[in-house]
Every structure is written in structure tokens, then in C-alpha cells.
Design a protein around this motif. Structure first.
Motif, PDB file in Angstrom:
ATOM      1  N   PHE A 134      43.103  36.184  32.797  1.00 37.21           N
ATOM      2  CA  PHE A 134      42.398  37.599  33.019  1.00 37.21           C
ATOM      3  C   PHE A 134      41.182  37.389  32.786  1.00 37.21           C
ATOM      4  O   PHE A 134      40.503  37.403  31.668  1.00 37.21           O
ATOM      5  N   LEU A 135      40.247  37.593  33.759  1.00 41.08           N
ATOM      6  CA  LEU A 135      38.786  37.451  33.737  1.00 41.08           C
ATOM      7  C   LEU A 135      37.928  38.801  34.075  1.00 41.08           C
ATOM      8  O   LEU A 135      38.310  39.290  35.351  1.00 41.08           O
ATOM      9  N   HIS A 136      37.337  39.266  33.315  1.00 43.25           N
ATOM     10  CA  HIS A 136      36.321  40.541  33.526  1.00 43.25           C
ATOM     11  C   HIS A 136      34.871  40.205  33.528  1.00 43.25           C
ATOM     12  O   HIS A 136      34.510  39.649  32.699  1.00 43.25           O
ATOM     13  N   PHE A 137      34.336  40.204  34.840  1.00 39.92           N
ATOM     14  CA  PHE A 137      32.924  39.680  35.049  1.00 39.92           C
ATOM     15  C   PHE A 137      31.807  40.466  34.651  1.00 39.92           C
ATOM     16  O   PHE A 137      32.098  41.804  35.195  1.00 39.92           O
ATOM     17  N   SER A 138      30.934  40.052  34.377  1.00 35.06           N
ATOM     18  CA  SER A 138      29.633  40.854  33.952  1.00 35.06           C
ATOM     19  C   SER A 138      28.452  40.438  35.101  1.00 35.06           C
ATOM     20  O   SER A 138      28.945  39.493  35.927  1.00 35.06           O
ATOM     21  N   GLY A 139      27.594  41.191  35.595  1.00 35.83           N
ATOM     22  CA  GLY A 139      26.564  40.792  36.319  1.00 35.83           C
ATOM     23  C   GLY A 139      26.901  40.881  37.842  1.00 35.83           C
ATOM     24  O   GLY A 139      26.222  40.176  38.721  1.00 35.83           O
ATOM     25  N   GLU A 140      28.064  41.611  38.269  1.00 36.41           N
ATOM     26  CA  GLU A 140      28.446  41.401  39.319  1.00 36.41           C
ATOM     27  C   GLU A 140      27.569  42.142  40.280  1.00 36.41           C
ATOM     28  O   GLU A 140      27.115  41.818  41.680  1.00 36.41           O
ATOM     29  N   GLU A 141      27.154  43.476  39.903  1.00 34.84           N
ATOM     30  CA  GLU A 141      26.181  44.191  40.673  1.00 34.84           C
ATOM     31  C   GLU A 141      24.687  43.541  40.996  1.00 34.84           C
ATOM     32  O   GLU A 141      24.072  43.951  41.780  1.00 34.84           O
ATOM     33  N   LEU A 142      24.347  42.397  40.133  1.00 39.80           N
ATOM     34  CA  LEU A 142      23.406  41.791  40.378  1.00 39.80           C
ATOM     35  C   LEU A 142      23.419  40.658  41.323  1.00 39.80           C
ATOM     36  O   LEU A 142      22.404  39.857  41.273  1.00 39.80           O
ATOM     37  N   GLY A 143      24.617  40.281  42.007  1.00 37.09           N
ATOM     38  CA  GLY A 143      24.707  39.272  42.665  1.00 37.09           C
ATOM     39  C   GLY A 143      26.135  38.277  42.336  1.00 37.09           C
ATOM     40  O   GLY A 143      25.722  37.073  42.312  1.00 37.09           O
ATOM     41  N   LEU A 144      26.894  38.796  41.891  1.00 31.29           N
ATOM     42  CA  LEU A 144      28.338  38.027  41.401  1.00 31.29           C
ATOM     43  C   LEU A 144      27.825  36.966  40.365  1.00 31.29           C
ATOM     44  O   LEU A 144      28.499  35.637  40.339  1.00 31.29           O
ATOM     45  N   LEU A 145      26.880  37.517  39.448  1.00 29.81           N
ATOM     46  CA  LEU A 145      26.450  36.416  38.731  1.00 29.81           C
ATOM     47  C   LEU A 145      27.448  36.152  37.497  1.00 29.81           C
ATOM     48  O   LEU A 145      27.534  34.803  37.242  1.00 29.81           O
ATOM     49  N   GLY A 146      28.300  36.665  37.043  1.00 31.70           N
ATOM     50  CA  GLY A 146      29.410  36.483  36.090  1.00 31.70           C
ATOM     51  C   GLY A 146      30.508  35.692  36.689  1.00 31.70           C
ATOM     52  O   GLY A 146      30.737  34.720  35.920  1.00 31.70           O
ATOM     53  N   SER A 147      30.968  35.722  37.787  1.00 34.54           N
ATOM     54  CA  SER A 147      31.938  35.002  38.336  1.00 34.54           C
ATOM     55  C   SER A 147      31.218  33.464  38.926  1.00 34.54           C
ATOM     56  O   SER A 147      32.022  32.581  38.523  1.00 34.54           O
ATOM     57  N   LYS A 148      29.975  33.533  39.224  1.00 33.92           N
ATOM     58  CA  LYS A 148      29.530  32.153  39.751  1.00 33.92           C
ATOM     59  C   LYS A 148      29.319  31.365  38.342  1.00 33.92           C
ATOM     60  O   LYS A 148      29.443  30.356  38.298  1.00 33.92           O
ATOM     61  N   ASN A 187      49.352  24.872  36.771  1.00 38.49           N
ATOM     62  CA  ASN A 187      48.412  25.683  37.593  1.00 38.49           C
ATOM     63  C   ASN A 187      48.552  26.939  36.845  1.00 38.49           C
ATOM     64  O   ASN A 187      49.348  27.426  36.348  1.00 38.49           O
ATOM     65  N   THR A 188      47.351  27.404  37.125  1.00 41.47           N
ATOM     66  CA  THR A 188      46.884  28.654  36.656  1.00 41.47           C
ATOM     67  C   THR A 188      46.624  29.662  37.946  1.00 41.47           C
ATOM     68  O   THR A 188      45.825  29.504  38.832  1.00 41.47           O
ATOM     69  N   VAL A 189      47.089  31.012  37.564  1.00 45.19           N
ATOM     70  CA  VAL A 189      46.364  32.043  38.524  1.00 45.19           C
ATOM     71  C   VAL A 189      45.478  32.933  37.741  1.00 45.19           C
ATOM     72  O   VAL A 189      45.824  33.300  36.335  1.00 45.19           O
ATOM     73  N   VAL A 190      44.238  33.281  38.427  1.00 46.06           N
ATOM     74  CA  VAL A 190      43.292  33.966  37.964  1.00 46.06           C
ATOM     75  C   VAL A 190      43.383  35.273  38.457  1.00 46.06           C
ATOM     76  O   VAL A 190      43.485  35.403  39.664  1.00 46.06           O
ATOM     77  N   ILE A 191      43.160  36.142  37.721  1.00 51.64           N
ATOM     78  CA  ILE A 191      43.259  37.724  38.209  1.00 51.64           C
ATOM     79  C   ILE A 191      41.905  38.352  37.601  1.00 51.64           C
ATOM     80  O   ILE A 191      41.659  38.128  36.339  1.00 51.64           O
ATOM     81  N   GLY A 192      41.073  38.824  38.430  1.00 51.86           N
ATOM     82  CA  GLY A 192      39.572  39.082  37.962  1.00 51.86           C
ATOM     83  C   GLY A 192      39.077  40.545  38.578  1.00 51.86           C
ATOM     84  O   GLY A 192      39.888  40.936  39.427  1.00 51.86           O
ATOM     85  N   ALA A 193      38.209  40.918  37.743  1.00 50.18           N
ATOM     86  CA  ALA A 193      37.496  42.269  38.091  1.00 50.18           C
ATOM     87  C   ALA A 193      36.196  42.474  37.244  1.00 50.18           C
ATOM     88  O   ALA A 193      36.231  41.988  36.420  1.00 50.18           O
ATOM     89  N   HIS A 194      35.295  42.892  38.114  1.00 50.03           N
ATOM     90  CA  HIS A 194      33.930  43.055  37.302  1.00 50.03           C
ATOM     91  C   HIS A 194      34.093  44.558  36.516  1.00 50.03           C
ATOM     92  O   HIS A 194      34.379  45.387  37.037  1.00 50.03           O
ATOM     93  N   TYR A 195      33.276  44.482  35.556  1.00 49.41           N
ATOM     94  CA  TYR A 195      33.198  45.792  34.658  1.00 49.41           C
ATOM     95  C   TYR A 195      31.916  46.270  34.622  1.00 49.41           C
ATOM     96  O   TYR A 195      31.843  47.448  34.138  1.00 49.41           O
ATOM     97  N   ASP A 196      30.834  45.693  35.104  1.00 44.95           N
ATOM     98  CA  ASP A 196      29.658  46.297  34.950  1.00 44.95           C
ATOM     99  C   ASP A 196      29.373  47.328  36.365  1.00 44.95           C
ATOM    100  O   ASP A 196      30.106  47.214  37.289  1.00 44.95           O
ATOM    101  N   HIS A 197      28.339  48.045  36.046  1.00 50.59           N
ATOM    102  CA  HIS A 197      27.925  49.074  37.277  1.00 50.59           C
ATOM    103  C   HIS A 197      26.352  49.178  37.127  1.00 50.59           C
ATOM    104  O   HIS A 197      25.844  48.293  36.434  1.00 50.59           O
TER     105      HIS A 197
END
Length: 587
Positions: A352-366, A293-303
Motif C-alpha cells: 500500500f503506497l501513498h505518494f507525495s509530490g503528485e501535484e508537482l509531476g508524479l514525483l513520489g511515484s517516480k 508476486n506483489t500487488v501494489v495499491i496506490g494513491a497520492h495524499y498531497d494537494h
């Protein structure tokens, strides 16, 4: 009373040493002392030897404390360095698809290379994807009447299927002359069809424009002087072929410039419609312990950049640095990764995941959920979003507490100087929601909203670095405790109670699919216990109309909600597969 040592119990066994000799053992064995007469010299030696281990323990604790203080200082220094750069003016607000966002992305890649954590994107550390924003009104579009320039959106807007052309003429509203722009009031048409459930305003407009162009009209200008809602709006997702002439809609505000139907107008207009696509990139790094199993730790870096997407809460073309949102979470994630690399719990892998497009609607994580760069099962996900403004009044809020029956037990084993409050919901306004919808337990670390949220004043000098460091330590501690536990179970939770506030007094309780590029608003699901679930709405349903108001995308849906209040009753029309269904709604 003088006491010396003449009899000693070592691990429960009696021993009688020679007179004046001190017998002791350092370590884990127990000593039992028996009172007897002896010399003062023996007494002194006894107490010296007895104090030796305590002095050593005291020095050891001091070394540990000093080392811990050094590590904490280094952690705070690293956080200041990360946030100072990510929230600097040089990155111009890290808006997705811009040079500033690319600079942030390159910074993250460099940090993982320095830390020594392997890449896990689709191409090195990167997972590139494209955001299709549909049709857009180019700022070069203009409409001038009698030398007065009208404002786009406020006074007028072109239809999405308008021709991209420039036109000049001297028309009168009441006349329809060949070689001139034509005007059309749709008031009578709407009144004639108000009881016709099959009337389609888009089809009617297409027919009218085509006829006008055939008869020599150089442009077609629509307006509505009646009270019936016409639902004419710019549909960025319209896939229809463009008209051969420009088509403009005048708003109620714009009608003030056209008060005399018989007057000859000096009119100039130019329309430019463009299709807009934006590049975006997630960043992924991976510690592979060969675990199941894997643990995911994430954060978006866009603004928000300069607020080009109109999602800020202030006005003006100014840089929105987003120190708390979300340079703080991005920096925290880097430091968690550093701690795990230094001493990794071994029974899980760590992504370790850094997401783009969060401010546009969670697009990177989706996008990552739909296109994972890592095979295998995910145990749980920790999301760090806005973790930089802790104080004892706002506290540290942890969302997702109810997404597994094990979180309560885990939190009882954690220790932190922070004041923590819990929210059970797994959904919410950040990237953990994408994982929760995929059936994965989540934890959402969030220090609360504040007056600088989504404003240009969200700067690095307002970050509570001491508390942010404590949050990093807390997340790392959680990962250590869960390492020896079995895979967490997953529980569905209720509607979100935390996060950013909304101005609407009513809600359907649906989860929008922000990546949908068709007409209407497709949903990812209905929130448990809310109106949409009671109505029977399902993931994949496309919401088309609420009462008199049609919507073509998420924004028009939000605008429609603002027109209703609690106690209102109306009809909701949706599309499910090839069928259209209507529901009676009571807010």
C-alpha cells in the motif's frame, strides 16, 4: 387433493416407511415423493418438516444481509472520518513539504499501526526524498521607478544568474555612466544575428554584463523594442556562476514606465535569488504472504496548499482542501488495506503506497519506481485518484484496461452497482503512469473531473460516500479474483484519452520527466502513435526549442505549445547525448 408420504426416494433409492410415518432427510440428499392416501396428521407434519430448512435459510440470509449492512455502514463511517480530517482546514491543503503534509503523513502511519500492517518504507513506513525546485525569485525582490513599484513577472524579472544585491540610482536610459544602472535594448543585436544559427543570447548577455560591470555599471537592465523573439527567460536550472551586479529584464508591459530615453529616473531595485529544495515523503505498508508476486495499491495524499505553486484553477491565497483530489483516494486506500488485513487473498503480497509530490509531476511515484522499498516482482498496480464524486452521468472510469490481455476476463467476473466505463491507456495524469512506464499492468480508478477540480471549493461535504464505499469493495473484489490467476501479461497502449483537460490545440505526444533539473525538457518517452514517436523521439531526449521559442523547463515548454495551432509547420531542436538534432514538425 390430500397427499401423504408413504414412499421416499433418498439419493435415488426407494424406501417404504410404515403407514403414517413421515420420512425425510435434511441436507444435500434429494427426495422424490410418491402420491398415496394417508392421514391429515401425516400431511401436516410433512409440510412442517419440509419448511424447516427454508426457514433456516431465510434467517441465515437475513443475518448475512444485516452483517453486510453493518460492514457497509462502518466502511462509510471510516471514509467520512478519513476524508473529514485529511480535507480539513487544519491541514492547510497538504502541500508537499509543509506541516500540513506532515500531519497527513503521520495520520497515515497511525492508521496502518492501528490496522496492524507492517511498514515497508526505507525508514519504517516512510520513504523520504528531496525535490529540487532549482533557483527561485524571492518575493522580497523589488524594482521601483519614480516611486512606482513594478510587478514581478508582469513588468520585469531578474535573470537567474543575477547578483542578489540592492541598488539605487538616478540613471537615464540613453546614458551609460559609471556608478549608475545601465540599460540595453537588444533589438539591433537580434536583427544583426537573425540569420546566424550559432548566435547564443545567453552567451551574449554574459559578455555584455561582464563588460558593463568592469566599466562601473551598478546594474544591467535589458529590454527588447523589436519584434524578434529574444527567448530571455528565468532559467531556474541555470548552473552558471552569478553575475557581480543585478541583471533585470523588462517585459513589454514594463516598458510603459520607461518612455523617455533622456529623462533622469529615480530608480531603486533589490534582487534576491534563492535555491529551493523541498522535502517529500512517501508512505508504504506491506502484507507479506511469502508470494512470488506483489500487488501494489496506490494513491497520492498531497494537494495544492494555498496555491503557492500556482497550479490551482482559481485565484487567491486560500486553502485548497482537496477532498476529492485526493483525500478520497487516500481514504479508499486505507479501507482497502483494512479489508485485505481482515481477510487477505494468500497468493500475492500486498503493498500500500501513498505518494507525495503528485501535484508537482508524479514525483513520489517516480521516485519509488527508481528506488523501490520492496524487492521482487509486481503483478499489477491499482491507482485510486479522485474517486469521491461518482454520479451516473460521469460514471466510474477505469483506465489501463488495455495494459493486459487479462483485464477483460477479470472484469467479466466482477459485479458492482456502479456504472463503469473503460479507457485502454496506461499513461495519464496520475501515479499509475509511473508504473505503466516501468512495464507494469495498471488500473486507474477515477470518478471524473468536476467544477471544483483544483479549486478551494473541493470540500468533504460534496463527496459521494456511498459510491466511494462501492469503489473500495470493487477494488477488493478485483484483488480476490486475480489472486488465483497467473501473473498478468503487459501490453503497451495508446495516448491518454482520459483525465484533466488541456488548453493546447497541438501536442508533440511526449511524456515529460518532471524531475529533470537541467536546462530544457527531458522526456520519459513518446506516446504510441503520436507525433513524437513518428519523429523518432526517445526517452532521455532533451527538448530545447520549438520554432523561435526556446524552453528551459516543463512550464516554458507548455507556454510554447500554446503559441501553435493545428496546421502550423516549424522546427524542433533537441539534444540526444552530446549531439543536437533538428526535426521538421507539422502539427
Amino acid at each position: 387433493m390430500e397427499v401423504s408420504l408413504t414412499q421416499v426416494y433418498i439419493d435415488g433409492h426407494k424406501s417404504t416407511p410404515k403407514e403414517g410415518r413421515v420420512v425425510t432427510r435434511l441436507g444435500t440428499e434429494s427426495l422424490t415423493f410418491v402420491r398415496n392416501k394417508a392421514s391429515k396428521m401425516g400431511k401436516r407434519w410433512f409440510w412442517v418438516l419440509l419448511l424447516v430448512p427454508f426457514l433456516g435459510l431465510s434467517q441465515s440470509k437475513r443475518k448475512i444481509r444485516i452483517e453486510a449492512e453493518k460492514q457497509k455502514a462502518a466502511l462509510i463511517s471510516n471514509l467520512k472520518s478519513h476524508i473529514g480530517y485529511l480535507a480539513s482546514d487544519a491541514l492547510e491543503g497538504r502541500r508537499t513539504g509543509t506541516a500540513g503534509a506532515d500531519a497527513a503523513m503521520n495520520y497515515l502511519v497511525k492508521q496502518y499501526e492501528l490496522i496492524g500492517i507492517d511498514p515497508k518504507g526505507s525508514s519504517g513506513y516512510l520513504q523520504k526524498f528531496e525535490i529540487n525546485e532549482g533557483l527561485q525569485i524571492d518575493p522580497a525582490t523589488y524594482f521601483t521607478v519614480n516611486n512606482t513599484r513594478l510587478k514581478i513577472d508582469k513588468d520585469f524579472f531578474p535573470m537567474a544568474t543575477s547578483a542578489s544585491l540592492q541598488v539605487a540610482g538616478k540613471p537615464a536610459i540613453a546614458l551609460q555612466e559609471k556608478g549608475q544602472p545601465w540599460f540595453k535594448d537588444i533589438k539591433e543585436t537580434l536583427e544583426e544575428n537573425k540569420s546566424n544559427p550559432h548566435f547564443d543570447i545567453e552567451a551574449w548577455i554574459k559578455k555584455e554584463v561582464t563588460t558593463a560591470a568592469t566599466k562601473g555599471a551598478t546594474a544591467f537592465i535589458l529590454y527588447n523594442t523589436g519584434s524578434i523573439v529574444d527567448n530571455i527567460q528565468f532559467n531556474k536550472n541555470d548552473k552558471s556562476a552569478a553575475f557581480s551586479i543585478p541583471v533585470i529584464y523588462l517585459t513589454q508591459a514594463g516598458l510603459q514606465y520607461f518612455t523617455d530615453p533622456s529623462a533622469t529616473l529615480q530608480l531603486e531595485l533589490g534582487v534576491r535569488i534563492v535555491e529551493k529544495k523541498r522535502p517529500a515523503t512517501n508512505v508504504a505498508a506491506y502484507i507479506n504472504n511469502g508470494a512470488a508476486n506483489t500487488v501494489v495499491i496506490g494513491a497520492h495524499y498531497d494537494h495544492l496548499g494555498f496555491n503557492e505553486d500556482k497550479n490551482a484553477l482559481d485565484t487567491g491565497h486560500v486553502i485548497h482542501n482537496g477532498a476529492d483530489d485526493n483525500a478520497s483516494g487516500t481514504a479508499a486506500l486505507l479501507e482497502i488495506a483494512r479489508l485485505v488485513k481482515q481477510k487477505s487473498p494468500t497468493h500475492h503480497n500486498y503493498l500500500f503506497l501513498h505518494f507525495s509530490g503528485e501535484e508537482l509531476g508524479l514525483l513520489g511515484s517516480k521516485y519509488w519506481i527508481e528506488n523501490p522499498t520492496m524487492p521482487g516482482a509486481i503483478n499489477y498496480m491499482i491507482n485510486m485518484d479522485m474517486v469521491g464524486r461518482y454520479d451516473t452521468s460521469h460514471k466510474l472510469t477505469v483506465g489501463g484496461y488495455g495494459t493486459s490481455s487479462k483485464w477483460g476476463q477479470i472484469w467479466k467476473s466482477l459485479s458492482t452497482p456502479l456504472v463503469v466505463k473503460f479507457d485502454s491507456t496506461g499513461s495519464g495524469p496520475s501515479d499509475h503512469a509511473s508504473f505503466y512506464r516501468a512495464g507494469i499492468p495498471v488500473q486507474f480508478f477515477f470518478t471524473g473531473s468536476h467544477p471544483d477540480y483544483h479549486k478551494a471549493s473541493d470540500d468533504a461535504d460534496k463527496i459521494n460516500y456511498q459510491a466511494t464505499a462501492n469503489i473500495v469493495t470493487l477494488a477488493y473484489q478485483m484483488m480476490g479474483i486475480t489472486d488465483s490467476l497467473p501473473k498478468l501479461d503487459f501490453i503497451k497502449t495508446t495516448e491518454p484519452q482520459m483525465g484533466r483537460s488541456t488548453k493546447f490545440t497541438v501536442s508533440l505526444g511526449v511524456i515529460p520527466d518532471y524531475g529533470y533539473s537541467g536546462t530544457g525538457m527531458r522526456i520519459d518517452g513518446a506516446s504510441p502513435g503520436k507525433l513524437a514517436e513518428k519523429l523518432g523521439l526517445q526517452a532521455g531526449d532533451i527538448l530545447l526549442q520549438l520554432g523561435d521559442y526556446k524552453f528551459v523547463d516543463v512550464n516554458s515548454y507548455m507556454q510554447t505549445l500554446s503559441k501553435f495551432k493545428k496546421g502550423d509547420q516549424t522546427m524542433l531542436r533537441i539534444k540526444r547525448g552530446a549531439n543536437e538534432i533538428s526535426f521538421s514538425v507539422s502539427f
